[in-house]
Design a protein around this motif. Sequence first.
Motif, PDB file in Angstrom:
ATOM      1  N   ARG A 155       0.860  -1.185   0.000  1.00  0.00           N
ATOM      2  CA  ARG A 155       0.000   0.000   0.000  1.00  0.00           C
ATOM      3  C   ARG A 155       0.895   1.234   0.000  1.00  0.00           C
ATOM      4  O   ARG A 155       1.807   1.347   0.818  1.00  0.00           O
ATOM      5  CB  ARG A 155      -0.923   0.003   1.217  1.00  0.00           C
TER       6      ARG A 155
ATOM      7  N   LEU B 137       5.812  -0.110   7.161  1.00  0.00           N
ATOM      8  CA  LEU B 137       5.037  -0.827   8.170  1.00  0.00           C
ATOM      9  C   LEU B 137       4.742  -2.207   7.607  1.00  0.00           C
ATOM     10  O   LEU B 137       4.439  -2.342   6.423  1.00  0.00           O
ATOM     11  CB  LEU B 137       3.705  -0.137   8.452  1.00  0.00           C
TER      12      LEU B 137
ATOM     13  N   ASN C 111       2.110  -5.126   8.356  1.00  0.00           N
ATOM     14  CA  ASN C 111       0.888  -5.404   9.118  1.00  0.00           C
ATOM     15  C   ASN C 111       0.648  -4.332  10.185  1.00  0.00           C
ATOM     16  O   ASN C 111       0.339  -4.641  11.327  1.00  0.00           O
ATOM     17  CB  ASN C 111       0.911  -6.808   9.707  1.00  0.00           C
ATOM     18  N   GLU C 112       0.873  -3.078   9.771  1.00  0.00           N
ATOM     19  CA  GLU C 112       0.616  -1.888  10.582  1.00  0.00           C
ATOM     20  C   GLU C 112       1.566  -1.708  11.761  1.00  0.00           C
ATOM     21  O   GLU C 112       1.281  -0.941  12.679  1.00  0.00           O
ATOM     22  CB  GLU C 112      -0.847  -1.841  11.022  1.00  0.00           C
ATOM     23  N   VAL C 113       2.721  -2.369  11.731  1.00  0.00           N
ATOM     24  CA  VAL C 113       3.742  -2.221  12.765  1.00  0.00           C
ATOM     25  C   VAL C 113       5.011  -1.701  12.103  1.00  0.00           C
ATOM     26  O   VAL C 113       5.469  -2.246  11.089  1.00  0.00           O
ATOM     27  CB  VAL C 113       4.022  -3.570  13.471  1.00  0.00           C
TER      28      VAL C 113
ATOM     29  N   TYR D 169       0.797  -7.215   4.741  1.00  0.00           N
ATOM     30  CA  TYR D 169       0.639  -5.873   4.190  1.00  0.00           C
ATOM     31  C   TYR D 169       1.951  -5.124   4.413  1.00  0.00           C
ATOM     32  O   TYR D 169       2.488  -5.129   5.520  1.00  0.00           O
ATOM     33  CB  TYR D 169      -0.489  -5.114   4.890  1.00  0.00           C
TER      34      TYR D 169
ATOM     35  N   ASP E  32       3.272  -1.323   4.016  1.00  0.00           N
ATOM     36  CA  ASP E  32       2.910   0.064   3.747  1.00  0.00           C
ATOM     37  C   ASP E  32       4.177   0.867   3.495  1.00  0.00           C
ATOM     38  O   ASP E  32       5.156   0.763   4.247  1.00  0.00           O
ATOM     39  CB  ASP E  32       2.170   0.671   4.942  1.00  0.00           C
TER      40      ASP E  32
END
Length: 93
Positions: free
Chosen positions: A16, A65, A67-69, A83, A85
Amino acid sequence: MTSPSVPSSPVTVVVRYFASARAAAGTEEEKVELAAGATVADAVQALRELHPGQLSRVLDAASFLVNEVAVRDRGRALGDGSYLDVLPPFAGG
């Protein structure tokens, strides 16, 4: 007795893009297939090859990131369905 080696399946990562990374890639999100055991660094290299040009400069300065970490170690392995980012530097306060 040794068991025969079984080739590992590739992993698919959802990338993303945000802000200038989105503009440089020309898309908001895409799926990228990588070899099993691929790392964040491997994914970044694959993105450079998929989008030569302006995205390469953005990737040099970007944060990531998984998985949003937040990821500081680009040697971190990516699992199937992860994921990734791409966050370029943001200005403002």
